[in-house]
Scaffold this motif. Structure first.
Motif, mmCIF file in Angstrom:
data_model
loop_
_atom_site.group_PDB
_atom_site.id
_atom_site.type_symbol
_atom_site.label_atom_id
_atom_site.label_comp_id
_atom_site.label_asym_id
_atom_site.label_seq_id
_atom_site.Cartn_x
_atom_site.Cartn_y
_atom_site.Cartn_z
ATOM 1 N N HIS A 159 39.217 18.183 41.171
ATOM 2 C CA HIS A 159 37.527 18.788 41.181
ATOM 3 C C HIS A 159 37.247 20.723 41.637
ATOM 4 C CE1 HIS A 159 36.167 15.646 38.846
ATOM 5 N NE2 HIS A 159 36.877 15.075 39.985
ATOM 6 N N LEU A 160 37.954 20.552 43.021
ATOM 7 C CA LEU A 160 37.641 22.347 43.298
ATOM 8 C C LEU A 160 38.475 23.688 42.799
ATOM 9 C CD1 LEU A 160 38.601 21.227 47.738
ATOM 10 C CD2 LEU A 160 36.081 21.069 45.931
ATOM 11 N N SER A 161 37.618 24.254 42.897
ATOM 12 C CA SER A 161 38.240 25.539 42.083
ATOM 13 C C SER A 161 39.388 26.288 43.270
ATOM 14 C CB SER A 161 37.464 26.926 42.479
ATOM 15 O OG SER A 161 36.902 27.383 43.491
ATOM 16 N N SER A 162 40.232 27.055 42.951
ATOM 17 C CA SER A 162 41.726 27.766 43.496
ATOM 18 C C SER A 162 40.943 27.896 44.953
ATOM 19 C CB SER A 162 42.727 28.331 42.664
ATOM 20 O OG SER A 162 41.646 29.473 41.977
ATOM 21 N N ARG A 163 40.315 29.026 44.593
ATOM 22 C CA ARG A 163 39.513 29.604 46.045
ATOM 23 C C ARG A 163 38.650 28.693 46.765
ATOM 24 N NH1 ARG A 163 40.150 34.071 48.521
ATOM 25 N NH2 ARG A 163 39.563 35.859 46.586
ATOM 26 N N GLU A 164 38.375 27.519 45.972
ATOM 27 C CA GLU A 164 37.746 26.359 46.612
ATOM 28 C C GLU A 164 38.594 25.874 48.105
ATOM 29 O OE1 GLU A 164 32.995 25.410 44.650
ATOM 30 O OE2 GLU A 164 35.195 24.090 44.607
ATOM 31 N N ARG A 165 39.853 25.610 46.678
ATOM 32 C CA ARG A 165 41.260 25.187 47.894
ATOM 33 C C ARG A 165 42.010 26.768 49.067
ATOM 34 N NH1 ARG A 165 43.680 21.245 45.396
ATOM 35 N NH2 ARG A 165 42.837 20.121 43.388
ATOM 36 N N GLU A 166 40.993 26.991 48.328
ATOM 37 C CA GLU A 166 42.159 28.001 49.641
ATOM 38 C C GLU A 166 41.074 27.521 50.887
ATOM 39 O OE1 GLU A 166 44.218 31.910 47.639
ATOM 40 O OE2 GLU A 166 41.883 31.511 47.543
ATOM 41 N N LEU A 184 40.677 35.782 53.821
ATOM 42 C CA LEU A 184 40.647 36.025 52.121
ATOM 43 C C LEU A 184 39.572 37.149 51.756
ATOM 44 C CD1 LEU A 184 39.474 32.192 51.568
ATOM 45 C CD2 LEU A 184 41.521 33.420 51.555
ATOM 46 N N TRP A 185 39.309 38.036 52.667
ATOM 47 C CA TRP A 185 38.882 40.092 52.859
ATOM 48 C C TRP A 185 37.560 39.060 51.908
ATOM 49 C CZ3 TRP A 185 41.060 44.415 54.624
ATOM 50 C CH2 TRP A 185 42.416 43.909 55.238
ATOM 51 N N VAL A 186 36.924 38.184 52.272
ATOM 52 C CA VAL A 186 35.255 37.798 51.814
ATOM 53 C C VAL A 186 34.262 38.103 52.259
ATOM 54 C CG1 VAL A 186 36.664 37.350 49.014
ATOM 55 C CG2 VAL A 186 35.734 35.841 51.516
ATOM 56 N N THR A 187 32.967 38.295 52.604
ATOM 57 C CA THR A 187 32.418 38.349 52.502
ATOM 58 C C THR A 187 32.119 36.926 53.665
ATOM 59 O OG1 THR A 187 30.216 38.016 51.621
ATOM 60 C CG2 THR A 187 31.239 40.371 51.759
ATOM 61 N N GLU A 188 31.569 36.763 54.925
ATOM 62 C CA GLU A 188 31.171 35.362 55.328
ATOM 63 C C GLU A 188 29.931 34.882 54.652
ATOM 64 O OE1 GLU A 188 29.533 33.166 59.729
ATOM 65 O OE2 GLU A 188 29.534 35.505 59.774
ATOM 66 N N GLY A 189 28.737 35.526 53.788
ATOM 67 C CA GLY A 189 27.715 34.708 52.504
ATOM 68 C C GLY A 189 28.786 33.937 52.088
ATOM 69 N N THR A 190 30.045 35.084 51.374
ATOM 70 C CA THR A 190 30.823 33.875 50.287
ATOM 71 C C THR A 190 31.086 33.011 50.254
ATOM 72 O OG1 THR A 190 30.786 36.392 49.375
ATOM 73 C CG2 THR A 190 32.374 35.059 48.759
ATOM 74 N N VAL A 191 31.849 33.025 52.033
ATOM 75 C CA VAL A 191 32.506 32.196 52.282
ATOM 76 C C VAL A 191 31.079 31.014 52.997
ATOM 77 C CG1 VAL A 191 34.116 30.375 54.374
ATOM 78 C CG2 VAL A 191 34.339 33.161 54.175
ATOM 79 N N GLU A 192 30.317 31.331 52.971
ATOM 80 C CA GLU A 192 29.106 29.648 53.207
ATOM 81 C C GLU A 192 28.850 28.935 52.120
ATOM 82 O OE1 GLU A 192 25.992 32.536 54.792
ATOM 83 O OE2 GLU A 192 26.964 31.882 57.421
ATOM 84 N N LYS A 193 28.995 30.346 50.691
ATOM 85 C CA LYS A 193 28.725 29.446 49.434
ATOM 86 C C LYS A 193 29.596 29.283 48.950
ATOM 87 C CE LYS A 193 25.871 32.924 48.197
ATOM 88 N NZ LYS A 193 25.876 34.732 47.072
ATOM 89 N N HIS A 194 31.309 28.982 49.443
ATOM 90 C CA HIS A 194 32.194 27.775 48.665
ATOM 91 C C HIS A 194 32.375 26.744 49.847
ATOM 92 C CE1 HIS A 194 33.960 31.028 46.429
ATOM 93 N NE2 HIS A 194 34.837 31.451 47.552
ATOM 94 N N VAL A 195 31.593 26.750 51.398
ATOM 95 C CA VAL A 195 31.658 25.170 52.297
ATOM 96 C C VAL A 195 30.493 24.515 51.550
ATOM 97 C CG1 VAL A 195 30.984 24.324 54.027
ATOM 98 C CG2 VAL A 195 32.750 26.948 54.024
ATOM 99 N N ARG A 196 29.849 25.230 51.946
ATOM 100 C CA ARG A 196 28.634 23.901 50.776
ATOM 101 C C ARG A 196 29.026 23.761 49.462
ATOM 102 N NH1 ARG A 196 25.066 28.549 52.286
ATOM 103 N NH2 ARG A 196 25.252 29.415 50.338
#
Length: 224
Positions: A159-166, A184-196
Motif C-alpha cells: 500500500h506504500l507509494s514508490s517514494r514511501e518505499r524509498e 532524496l533531494w527533498v525538504t525535511e518537511g516533505t520527509v516528515e509527511k512521508h514518515v507520518r
C-alpha cells in the motif's frame, strides 16, 4: 579508570576478528579516523575480557569467530550489551545473515550491522561509527534489500507509494529525516509527511526518536 580528559576525541575502540590481517587493517583505519584502539581479540572470550577491562566507547565484532565459527560474535555482542549498555556495538559479517542481524538490531540503541565489504568505503564506515556513538542504529543497505525481497505479496507494504518505499528503506538504514531529505533531494518537511503516512499505513505509532523508528521498521519486516 583512565582520565576522560586524556581520551581521544573520537573515543576508544576494541576490535574482534580471527582474521589477523583484517583486524590489523581495521585497527589502522580506526586510528587514522582518530580513534584509540584499546585492544584486539581473536575470539569472543578475549573480546569480553577486553571490554570488561577497557570499557571502550565502541566494540567492532566479527559475527563468526572461533571455536565453531557460528555466531560467537553475536553472542558476545549480546553479553556486552547486558554488561555495558553504554558501549556501542558494530557487528561485521561477510554475508547478509538476516535472522542474526535482526536478533542483534532489536536489542536496542548504539548498535549496527554492516557487511565487511562496506568497511572499504571509508566515508560510510566513518558515518556508521559516528551514528552508533550518537546513540543511533546502523543497518547495511544490503540487509534492507534482502528484507524487502522476502516480503509476501499480501504484505501491507504493497500500500506504500514508490517514494514511501524509498523513505522506508532509508529509515531502516537508520537515517534521520534530515539525512533522508539530503539523499532524496527533498525538504525535511516533505520527509516528515512521508514518515507520518508510512507509520499510519503500517499502523505504527509515530515516534520522533530515530533508533526507535528503525527498530519499529525492522520488527515489522521480521514479522512478514
Amino acid at each position: 579508570m583512565d582520565d576522560v580528559s586524556q581520551r581521544p576525541a573520537r573515543g576508544r575502540v576494541v576490535l574482534a576478528d580471527d582474521d589477523i590481517l583484517l583486524r590489523e587493517g581495521l585497527a589502522s583505519l580506526c586510528e587514522r579516523l582518530g580513534y584509540q584502539v584499546a585492544g584486539q581479540a581473536g575470539d569472543a572470550a578475549r573480546l569480553l575480557e577486553l571490554v570488561d577491562e577497557e570499557r571502550p566507547e565502541l566494540a567492532i565484532v566479527d559475527i563468526r569467530m572461533p571455536p565453531d565459527h557460528s555466531t560467537e560474535g553475536l553472542k558476545a555482542a549480546r553479553t556486552i550489551r547486558e554488561r555495558h549498555p553504554d558501549t556501542g556495538i558494530l557487528v561485521l559479517s561477510a554475508f547478509v545473515e538476516v535472522e542474526d542481524a535482526l536478533e542483534l538490531l532489536v536489542s536496542g540503541h548504539k548498535v549496527g550491522y554492516l557487511l565487511k565489504s562496506r568497511v572499504t568505503v571509508v566515508e560510510e564506515f566513518t558515518e556508521a561509527l559516528e551514528r552508533i556513538q550518537r546513540g543511533g542504529s546502523v543497518v547495511d543497505p544490503s540487509l534492507v534489500q534482502e528484507l524487502f525481497a522476502a516480503q509476501r505479496r499480501d504484505d501491507p507494504l504493497a500500500h506504500l507509494s514508490s517514494r514511501e518505499r524509498e523513505v522506508l528503506a532509508l529509515m531502516a538504514e537508520g537515517r534521520s529525516n534530515a539525512g533522508i531529505g539530503r539523499r532524496l533531494w527533498v525538504t525535511e518537511g516533505t520527509v516528515e509527511k512521508h514518515v507520518r503516512s508510512i507509520l499510519g499505513k503500517l499502523a505504527l505509532t509515530e515516534d520522533t526518536d530515530d533508533h526507535r523508528r528503525v527498530l519499529a521498521v525492522l520488527t515489522f519486516l521480521e514479522s512478514r
